[in-house]
Write an enzyme that holds these catalytic residues in place. Structure first.
Site, PDB file in Angstrom:
ATOM      1  CG  ASP A  28      -1.733   1.218   1.403  1.00  0.00           C
ATOM      2  OD1 ASP A  28      -1.937   1.921   0.398  1.00  0.00           O
ATOM      3  OD2 ASP A  28      -2.181   1.487   2.538  1.00  0.00           O
ATOM      4  CG  ASN A  44      -3.130   5.353  -1.015  1.00  0.00           C
ATOM      5  OD1 ASN A  44      -3.174   4.267  -0.443  1.00  0.00           O
ATOM      6  ND2 ASN A  44      -4.050   5.731  -1.888  1.00  0.00           N
ATOM      7  CG  ASP A  92      -1.442   1.644  -3.721  1.00  0.00           C
ATOM      8  OD1 ASP A  92      -0.241   1.395  -3.934  1.00  0.00           O
ATOM      9  OD2 ASP A  92      -1.852   2.324  -2.751  1.00  0.00           O
ATOM     10  CG  ASP A 132      -7.171 -12.287 -13.364  1.00  0.00           C
ATOM     11  OD1 ASP A 132      -8.065 -12.920 -13.943  1.00  0.00           O
ATOM     12  OD2 ASP A 132      -6.596 -12.672 -12.346  1.00  0.00           O
ATOM     13  CG  ASP A 170     -12.061 -15.266 -13.636  1.00  0.00           C
ATOM     14  OD1 ASP A 170     -11.396 -15.634 -12.665  1.00  0.00           O
ATOM     15  OD2 ASP A 170     -13.306 -15.162 -13.632  1.00  0.00           O
ATOM     16  CD  GLU A 200     -10.173 -19.862 -12.790  1.00  0.00           C
ATOM     17  OE1 GLU A 200     -10.148 -19.990 -11.569  1.00  0.00           O
ATOM     18  OE2 GLU A 200     -11.054 -19.210 -13.368  1.00  0.00           O
ATOM     19  CG  HIS A 210      -6.537 -15.147  -6.362  1.00  0.00           C
ATOM     20  ND1 HIS A 210      -5.941 -15.764  -7.448  1.00  0.00           N
ATOM     21  CD2 HIS A 210      -7.819 -14.902  -6.722  1.00  0.00           C
ATOM     22  CE1 HIS A 210      -6.839 -15.869  -8.417  1.00  0.00           C
ATOM     23  NE2 HIS A 210      -7.978 -15.353  -8.008  1.00  0.00           N
ATOM     24  CG  ASP A 211      -9.318 -18.340  -6.703  1.00  0.00           C
ATOM     25  OD1 ASP A 211      -9.787 -17.348  -6.105  1.00  0.00           O
ATOM     26  OD2 ASP A 211      -9.300 -18.445  -7.946  1.00  0.00           O
TER      27      ASP A 211
HETATM   28  C1  NOJ Z   1     -11.772 -17.425 -10.530  1.00  0.00           C
HETATM   29  C2  NOJ Z   1     -11.041 -16.381  -9.758  1.00  0.00           C
HETATM   30  O1  NOJ Z   1      -9.698 -16.749  -9.619  1.00  0.00           O
HETATM   31  C3  NOJ Z   1     -11.762 -16.236  -8.445  1.00  0.00           C
HETATM   32  O2  NOJ Z   1     -11.036 -15.473  -7.521  1.00  0.00           O
HETATM   33  C4  NOJ Z   1     -13.124 -15.668  -8.735  1.00  0.00           C
HETATM   34  O3  NOJ Z   1     -13.860 -15.640  -7.529  1.00  0.00           O
HETATM   35  C5  NOJ Z   1     -13.897 -16.494  -9.767  1.00  0.00           C
HETATM   36  N1  NOJ Z   1     -13.084 -16.933 -10.869  1.00  0.00           N
HETATM   37  C6  NOJ Z   1     -15.034 -15.699 -10.344  1.00  0.00           C
HETATM   38  O4  NOJ Z   1     -14.565 -14.708 -11.209  1.00  0.00           O
END
Ligand code: NOJ
Length: 543
Positions: free
Chosen positions: A23, A25, A31, A100, A202, A261, A336-337
């Protein structure tokens, strides 16, 4: 059989979750300027590409995967100027940028949807999928991030239901409509003309729907789609037609790599996406690896054994073999998932954290297929293990919790499962220092910082020669300097060994052997007529 050489096959891709990286700011949210301020660090890793999660304009119901304007930057991340600057600064350092791209759905606040939901006569109505209420209830579809589990949402003004595979705030685009496709292709050109080098697509396998809207009974789902809606969603009738069209119209005109993905895709379908002759995508990432150990029919629930190494070997070997002759894959253990790599697949206890993190990094950087490393995994960051539902920000965790408690389910058990598998575990701020908020922000972080930043942080690991971070740098260098690790054939050894994962990589007469002890005890094996003993979580590469 040598694949054609390409930059993206030789790349090590570093995934940055912008919201939690740095971050600049003091608003507690990472960011673009924060990323730019840490470019020296990114360069020091040796990686040659960065995949950045969405920073487009978005109400943020799913942390940016609900886009309300594809051509604008969400103010909390910065401006379009900051975006251009990031691209330029990366390029000066010979690092490519993968953006993405979310093409399956928009936000319900996107201008298209705001028009669409007004009336059936609006030209934007057909940008989305609708079920007219006069026909009764729509055939059941699953909404992954819906508290009631429903994939259709009623809209009063049109007296119809719109389709959303994810949250109600993420209506699915109607790819049947050529105007939708034209708009999306135009948008891709906008970014590619700006200099973006790669696209991480995605939920791309879900874009085509069977618009006859057949009934999918639980029994059919079980028999034909392994009881998994993702498999049904990925089986749309026009999927490959769309991917080819997008490739021809846009991708083929640029030196860009496209990464699918590939949720809901099995290894025998891999070549349909990435076979060179298909002209669709370049690489894909599958979900079979990260699903190892999940109990079937349960939501991200893992039993006490967590996973069996033999299943791991079987999955990664089968996916490797599917892309042996043609096409190209990826390897990843976190993003991140997913939870933190070391917590899910290694052992994040004090004794074994470093060794097991290094072991997993060795796997990622010695396998065939482009490695993706999620920010923080190069430090061996661990799961935060929230205790209360109120600690979670993630829509998936919150909605699943709601769904469960509405049905009187086992809320405690669910929270326990989430401590191991929940997505927020990997979304906590990057641990730069042992100082306040781990050096991530001078403000109030949007999600809690892991208390173990006093022990696990970048600053400390810079000082230690043998740190996970320095080990990662060395492994990246090894891969970059040795084509055998990129283009070499992969062959599994010792398929039955319960604790050691062993394989060779062979290229132009050279053969390297990788031995990985996935257990916390000493293990022996015989390779090439030689007896080898490996310590707990030890990784060895024999040239
Ligand atoms: C896959 C993404 O990586 C995830 O974070 C998102 O929640 C779903 N697709 C929906 O876009």
């Amino acid at each position: 059989m040598e694949n054609k050489k390409k930059w993206w096959k030789e790349a090590v891709i570093y995934q940055i979750y912008p919201r939690s990286f740095k971050d600049s700011n003091g608003d507690g949210i990472g960011d673009l300027a924060g990323i730019v301020s840490e470019l020296d660090y990114i360069v020091s890793l040796g990686v040659n590409a960065v995949w950045m999660n969405p920073v487009y304009l978005s109400p943020g119901c799913d942390n940016g995967y609900d886009i309300s304007d594809f051509r604008a930057i969400q103010p909390e991340y910065g401006t379009m100027e900051d975006m251009r600057r990031l691209i330029d600064e990366l390029h000066v350092r010979k690092i490519r940028l993968v953006m993405d791209m979310v093409l399956n759905h928009t936000s319900d606040e996107h201008a298209w949807f705001r028009q669409a939901r007004g009336s059936r006569d609006n030209p934007y109505y057909s940008y989305y999928h609708w079920w007219p209420a006069e026909k009764g209830e729509p055939p059941h579809r699953c909404g992954f991030f819906d508290a009631a589990g429903k994939g259709w949402q009623y809209n009063k003004a049109t007296n119809s239901y719109y389709l959303h595979y994810f949250a109600a705030g993420q209506p699915d685009l109607n790819w049947e409509n050529p105007e939708v496709r034209r708009q999306l292709y135009d948008m891709l050109r906008f970014w590619l003309d700006m200099g973006v080098d790669g696209l991480r697509m995605d939920a791309i396998c879900f874009i085509s729907k069977d618009v006859d809207w057949p009934e999918i009974s639980p029994q059919l789902l079980k028999e034909k789609y392994h009881g998994d809606w993702g498999h049904y969603y990925a089986a749309g009738p026009r999927l490959h037609e769309y991917l080819r069209e997008m490739n021809e119209a846009v991708l083929s005109k640029y030196d860009v790599t496209a990464i699918a993905e590939a949720a809901g895709i099995s290894s025998d379908q891999a070549l349909l996406f990435v076979g060179e002759d298909r002209k669709e995508m370049d690489m894909l990432y599958h979900f079979e690896g990260v699903a190892i150990g999940y109990i079937p029919g349960e939501f991200k629930k893992v039993d006490a054994s967590r996973y069996h190494l033999n299943e791991w070997k079987e999955v990664y070997t089968r996916w490797n073999d599917a892309l042996k002759e043609k096409g190209w894959g990826t390897v990843y253990l976190g993003n991140h998932d997913q939870p933190r790599m070391v917590s899910r697949w290694g052992d994040d206890s004090e004794v074994f954290r470093e060794a097991s993190a290094k072991l997993l990094l060795t796997f990622l950087l010695t396998m065939r297929g482009t490695p993706f490393i999620y920010n923080g995994d190069e430090l061996g960051m661990t799961n935060i293990r929230f205790e209360k539902i109120a600690d979670y920000q993630d829509i998936e965790t919150r909605q699943m919790y709601q769904n469960l408690t509405d049905k009187g389910g086992d809320a405690e058990g669910f929270l326990k499962d989430q401590q191991l598998t929940g997505r927020d575990n990997s979304r906590t701020p990057f641990q730069w220092t042992a100082g306040p908020n781990a050096g991530f922000t001078s403000g109030q972080p949007w999600i809690r910082v892991n208390a173990n930043h006093s022990v696990i942080n970048r600053e400390k690991q810079e000082e230690e020669k043998g740190s996970v971070l320095n080990y990662f740098r060395e492994m990246v260098r090894l891969r970059k300097e040795n084509a055998v690790l990129v283009y070499g054939d992969y062959e599994l050894l010792l398929p039955e060994h319960p604790a050691i994962y062993a394989y060779t990589r062979g290229y132009e007469g050279r053969v390297w052997t990788v031995l990985l002890n996935f257990s916390n005890t000493e293990q022996g094996c015989v390779v090439g007529g030689r007896e080898v003993t490996l310590g707990a979580y030890e990784a060895v590469i024999l040239r």
